[in-house]
Scaffold this motif. Sequence first.
Motif, short mmCIF file in Angstrom:
data_model
loop_
_atom_site.label_atom_id
_atom_site.label_comp_id
_atom_site.label_asym_id
_atom_site.label_seq_id
_atom_site.Cartn_x
_atom_site.Cartn_y
_atom_site.Cartn_z
N MET A 1 0.84 -1.19 0.00
CA MET A 1 0.00 0.00 0.00
C MET A 1 0.88 1.25 0.00
N SER A 2 0.57 2.22 -0.88
CA SER A 2 1.32 3.46 -0.92
C SER A 2 1.03 4.28 0.34
N LYS A 3 2.02 5.04 0.75
CA LYS A 3 1.86 5.92 1.90
C LYS A 3 1.82 7.34 1.40
N TYR A 4 0.65 7.94 1.40
CA TYR A 4 0.50 9.31 0.96
C TYR A 4 0.55 10.21 2.19
N VAL A 5 1.72 10.79 2.39
CA VAL A 5 1.93 11.64 3.54
C VAL A 5 3.01 12.65 3.20
N VAL A 6 2.87 13.86 3.70
CA VAL A 6 3.86 14.89 3.46
C VAL A 6 4.93 14.82 4.54
N THR A 7 6.18 14.61 4.11
CA THR A 7 7.31 14.70 5.01
C THR A 7 8.15 15.89 4.58
N ASN A 8 8.11 16.93 5.37
CA ASN A 8 8.80 18.17 5.04
C ASN A 8 10.31 17.90 5.00
N PRO A 9 10.96 18.04 3.83
CA PRO A 9 12.38 17.72 3.75
C PRO A 9 13.26 18.69 4.51
N ALA A 16 -0.32 14.40 8.65
CA ALA A 16 -1.27 13.30 8.72
C ALA A 16 -1.34 12.59 7.38
N PRO A 17 -1.46 11.27 7.38
CA PRO A 17 -1.54 10.53 6.11
C PRO A 17 -2.86 10.76 5.39
N PHE A 18 -2.82 10.63 4.08
CA PHE A 18 -4.02 10.71 3.26
C PHE A 18 -4.46 9.30 2.93
N ALA A 19 -5.75 9.05 3.01
CA ALA A 19 -6.27 7.71 2.76
C ALA A 19 -6.06 7.30 1.31
N GLN A 20 -5.58 6.08 1.13
CA GLN A 20 -5.42 5.55 -0.22
C GLN A 20 -6.78 5.34 -0.87
N THR A 21 -6.85 5.62 -2.16
CA THR A 21 -8.07 5.37 -2.90
C THR A 21 -8.34 3.86 -2.97
N ILE A 26 -11.65 3.64 -7.31
CA ILE A 26 -10.99 3.75 -8.61
C ILE A 26 -11.92 3.31 -9.73
N SER A 27 -12.63 2.20 -9.50
CA SER A 27 -13.60 1.74 -10.50
C SER A 27 -14.66 2.80 -10.77
N ALA A 28 -15.14 3.43 -9.70
CA ALA A 28 -16.15 4.48 -9.84
C ALA A 28 -15.58 5.70 -10.57
N ALA A 29 -14.30 6.00 -10.32
CA ALA A 29 -13.66 7.14 -10.98
C ALA A 29 -13.56 6.90 -12.49
N ILE A 30 -13.18 5.69 -12.88
CA ILE A 30 -13.10 5.38 -14.31
C ILE A 30 -14.49 5.47 -14.94
N ALA A 189 -3.42 6.30 -5.50
CA ALA A 189 -3.36 4.88 -5.85
C ALA A 189 -1.94 4.36 -5.79
N ASP A 190 -1.79 3.05 -5.59
CA ASP A 190 -0.46 2.44 -5.63
C ASP A 190 -0.20 1.85 -7.02
N SER A 191 1.00 1.32 -7.22
CA SER A 191 1.39 0.86 -8.55
C SER A 191 0.53 -0.30 -9.04
N LYS A 192 0.11 -1.16 -8.14
CA LYS A 192 -0.73 -2.29 -8.54
C LYS A 192 -2.09 -1.80 -9.03
N GLN A 193 -2.65 -0.85 -8.32
CA GLN A 193 -3.93 -0.28 -8.75
C GLN A 193 -3.80 0.43 -10.10
N ILE A 194 -2.71 1.16 -10.27
CA ILE A 194 -2.50 1.87 -11.52
C ILE A 194 -2.34 0.89 -12.68
N GLU A 195 -1.74 -0.24 -12.42
CA GLU A 195 -1.65 -1.28 -13.45
C GLU A 195 -3.04 -1.66 -13.94
#
Length: 207
Positions: A1-9, A16-21, A26-30, A189-195
């Motif tokens: 699962m991808s981790k969508y979170v801002v880490t200030n460099p 706070a993390p953002f929920a993965q789609t 994703i099906s509904a978005a398409i 989305a993560d790479s598997k979902q994008i596939e």
Amino acid sequence: MSKYVVTNPATGESGAPFAQTTDAQISAAIDAAHTTHQGWSKTTTVAERSELIEKVAQLHRDRRENLAEIIVREMGKPYEQALGEVDFTADIYSFYATNGEKFLADEAIPEFEGEGEAFIRRSSLGVLLGIMPWNFPYYQVARFAGPNLVLGNTILLKHASQCPESAAAMEKIFNDAGFPAGAYQNLYADSKQIEGVIADPRVQGVS
């Protein structure tokens, strides 16, 4: 699962993390992107879509400080450079809004021999998927989404995992500009979902 979170460099602090789609989302978005292309994209003119893109440009200008602050947090870009990226991004949208009708006008083929006439017509393809890098969060999206929405394609946007705030901010801008549901959608989305998205026959291209 991808981790969508801002880490200030600059500070190493994480937000706070953002929920993965989800797969269902994703099906509904398409579905929504495809439906919008079949309806709205085919019943509006280039001029009407260009007008919406100009609103996107203006909203970038109106929100430039907030948009700049987001990418300072996400990628450590100096504030003045972040403002410059937002301004340049707005100009890109305005460029396609101003020139869309000219770029997409039918192009006659004068060398055509025989009776009748021939011309080149540029038409939308359908749903497009954009996969964007982290280094220019707004600019990279503008050069992809701007011309394609003027043309009438609909957009699914998967941004870099370091850019969830800017991704959400851009989706809000398109919504606030008046684009219909399904025209521009952000996917965490993560790479598997994008596939799976790429494999969907309704998705006509990837950038």
